[in-house]
Design an enzyme around this catalytic site. Structure first.
Site, PDB file in Angstrom:
ATOM      1  N   ARG A  90       0.925  -1.278  -0.155  1.00 28.37           N
ATOM      2  CA  ARG A  90       0.086  -0.006  -0.016  1.00 28.37           C
ATOM      3  C   ARG A  90       1.034   1.490   0.078  1.00 28.37           C
ATOM      4  NH1 ARG A  90      -3.489   1.581  -2.558  1.00 28.37           N
ATOM      5  NH2 ARG A  90      -4.279  -0.550  -2.402  1.00 28.37           N
ATOM      6  N   LYS A 127       4.729  24.724  -3.370  1.00 22.18           N
ATOM      7  CA  LYS A 127       3.512  24.172  -2.824  1.00 22.18           C
ATOM      8  C   LYS A 127       3.604  22.800  -2.760  1.00 22.18           C
ATOM      9  CE  LYS A 127       1.300  28.706  -3.975  1.00 22.18           C
ATOM     10  NZ  LYS A 127       0.062  29.273  -4.655  1.00 22.18           N
ATOM     11  N   LYS A 159       9.754  39.000  -2.037  1.00 26.30           N
ATOM     12  CA  LYS A 159       8.345  39.166  -2.014  1.00 26.30           C
ATOM     13  C   LYS A 159       7.907  40.475  -1.810  1.00 26.30           C
ATOM     14  CE  LYS A 159       6.096  35.206  -1.366  1.00 26.30           C
ATOM     15  NZ  LYS A 159       6.042  34.839  -2.677  1.00 26.30           N
ATOM     16  N   GLU A 188       9.474  39.577  -7.131  1.00 23.58           N
ATOM     17  CA  GLU A 188       8.247  39.145  -7.203  1.00 23.58           C
ATOM     18  C   GLU A 188       7.799  40.870  -7.385  1.00 23.58           C
ATOM     19  OE1 GLU A 188       5.609  36.588  -5.146  1.00 23.58           O
ATOM     20  OE2 GLU A 188       4.661  38.497  -4.446  1.00 23.58           O
ATOM     21  N   ASP A 209       3.687  38.409 -11.196  1.00 20.36           N
ATOM     22  CA  ASP A 209       2.983  37.341 -10.493  1.00 20.36           C
ATOM     23  C   ASP A 209       1.393  37.973 -10.531  1.00 20.36           C
ATOM     24  OD1 ASP A 209       2.438  35.449  -8.324  1.00 20.36           O
ATOM     25  OD2 ASP A 209       2.258  37.096  -6.991  1.00 20.36           O
TER      26      ASP A 209
END
Length: 270
Positions: A90, A127, A159, A188, A209
Site C-alpha cells: 500500500r 507548494k 516578495k 516578485e 505575479d
C-alpha cells in the site's frame, strides 16, 4: 534532490502498519507487480522500490521514472516473503501513484508550452506536501519540468512583504550582501510597470505575479532581456500556452503538486 532516506520509509511503514499487523501475516514467498490502470508518466518508482528493499524484498525489475505508461503496464516487479511483500504494497502504491500524477500533470503542462515555444521552461513551486517534497520534485523532473528552488537556500525571493518592509532597492541590496555569489535573486512584482524597477534594483529574475497574459507581455517588454522573466500565479495547464506566448523564460505552476490527481495503480501478487 536527495535520495529517499531510510528514516522516511520507516515513518511511512509505521504509519500504515501500526503495532499489530494481523492482516498481512501470511506464510510463504510470493511475487508482486505494480500495475498501471491509467495512462500517464511513471514517477516515484525509486521510492516504491526503496520501500520493498527496506523490507528485504527483492526488486526484480522496474521502469524508469519519466517513461510513458499505458493501462496494464507493469511498473515494478518484486519477490520475497509474502508477509513483507504485502506490507510494502500500500505504501508503494500510494507513493508511486501520487508521484505519477504529478509527473503526468507536469508533462501535460510542458507539452502545452511546447505548442507555442520550445524554449519556455515549466516549473513547480514550493507548494508541496510536507514530508513529500523530494518525491514531488523528482516527479516534476520526471515529467520534463523544472524543479525551481528546492528550498529557501537555493534562491532568494524578494516578495511583496519584503518590499513593503524595506523597499525594493533596499531589499535586493540587503539580500545580495548576505547571499553567496552563486545565489540568484528573484524579485516578485504585481504590476508590469514595476518589472523595470526590479531589473534596475539588481534582480537576476523577475517574477510577474498574478498578471493576465497581456500584462505579462508588457512586463517582459519592460525587462527587455536584462533579467529572466517568470510568470506565476493562478496559471493552469490550460492557460500555459497563453503565458508561454508572452515571451517569458519560465512559467511556474503550484498546481503541478498541490492539485495533481494520483494515477490509479494496483498491486497484484502471485
Amino acid at each position: 534532490m536527495t535520495p529517499i532516506e531510510r528514516s522516511q520509509i520507516e515513518r511511512w511503514l509505521r504509519e500504515d502498519l501500526g503495532h499489530h499487523d494481523v492482516t498481512n501475516d501470511v506464510d510463504g514467498t510470493t511475487t508482486g507487480r505494480l500495475v498501471a490502470k491509467d495512462t500517464g508518466v511513471a514517477a516515484g518508482l525509486d521510492a516504491a522500490a526503496a520501500v520493498f528493499e527496506y523490507l528485504d524484498v527483492d526488486v526484480l525489475d522496474r521502469l524508469e521514472n519519466g517513461e510513458v505508461l499505458e493501462s496494464g503496464d507493469a511498473l515494478l516487479e518484486v519477490e520475497g516473503p509474502a508477509s513483507d511483500v504485502l506490507r510494502g504494497e500500500r505504501v508503494a502504491v500510494n507513493v508511486a501513484g501520487h508521484a505519477a500524477g504529478v509527473a503526468t500533470r507536469t508533462r501535460r503542462a510542458v507539452d502545452a508550452a511546447r505548442t507555442v515555444d520550445d524554449g519556455v521552461r515549466v516549473a513547480g513551486t514550493r507548494k508541496t506536501t510536507p514530508g513529500l517534497r523530494g518525491v514531488e520534485k523528482r516527479a516534476i523532473a520526471a515529467g520534463g519540468g523544472d524543479t525551481h528552488r528546492l528550498d529557501l537556500s537555493h534562491m532568494v525571493m524578494v516578495k511583496d512583504n519584503h518590499v513593503a518592509e524595506l523597499g525594493m532597492g533596499a531589499a535586493v541590496a540587503r539580500f545580495r550582501e548576505r547571499a553567496s555569489f552563486a545565489t540568484k535573486i528573484e524579485v516578485e512584482v504585481e504590476r508590469p510597470a514595476d518589472a523595470r524597477r526590479a531589473v534596475e534594483a539588481g534582480a537576476d529574475i523577475v517574477l510577474l505575479d498574478n498578471m493576465t497574459p497581456a500584462e505579462t507581455e508588457r512586463g517582459v517588454e519592460a525587462i527587455d532581456g536584462d533579467a529572466l522573466a517568470e510568470a506565476s500565479g493562478g496559471i493552469t495547464v490550460e492557460t500555459v500556452p497563453d503565458y508561454a506566448a508572452t515571451g517569458v523564460d519560465v512559467v511556474s505552476l503550484g498546481s503541478l503538486t498541490h492539485s495533481a490527481p494520483a494515477l490509479d495503480f494496483s498491486f497484484r501478487t502471485g
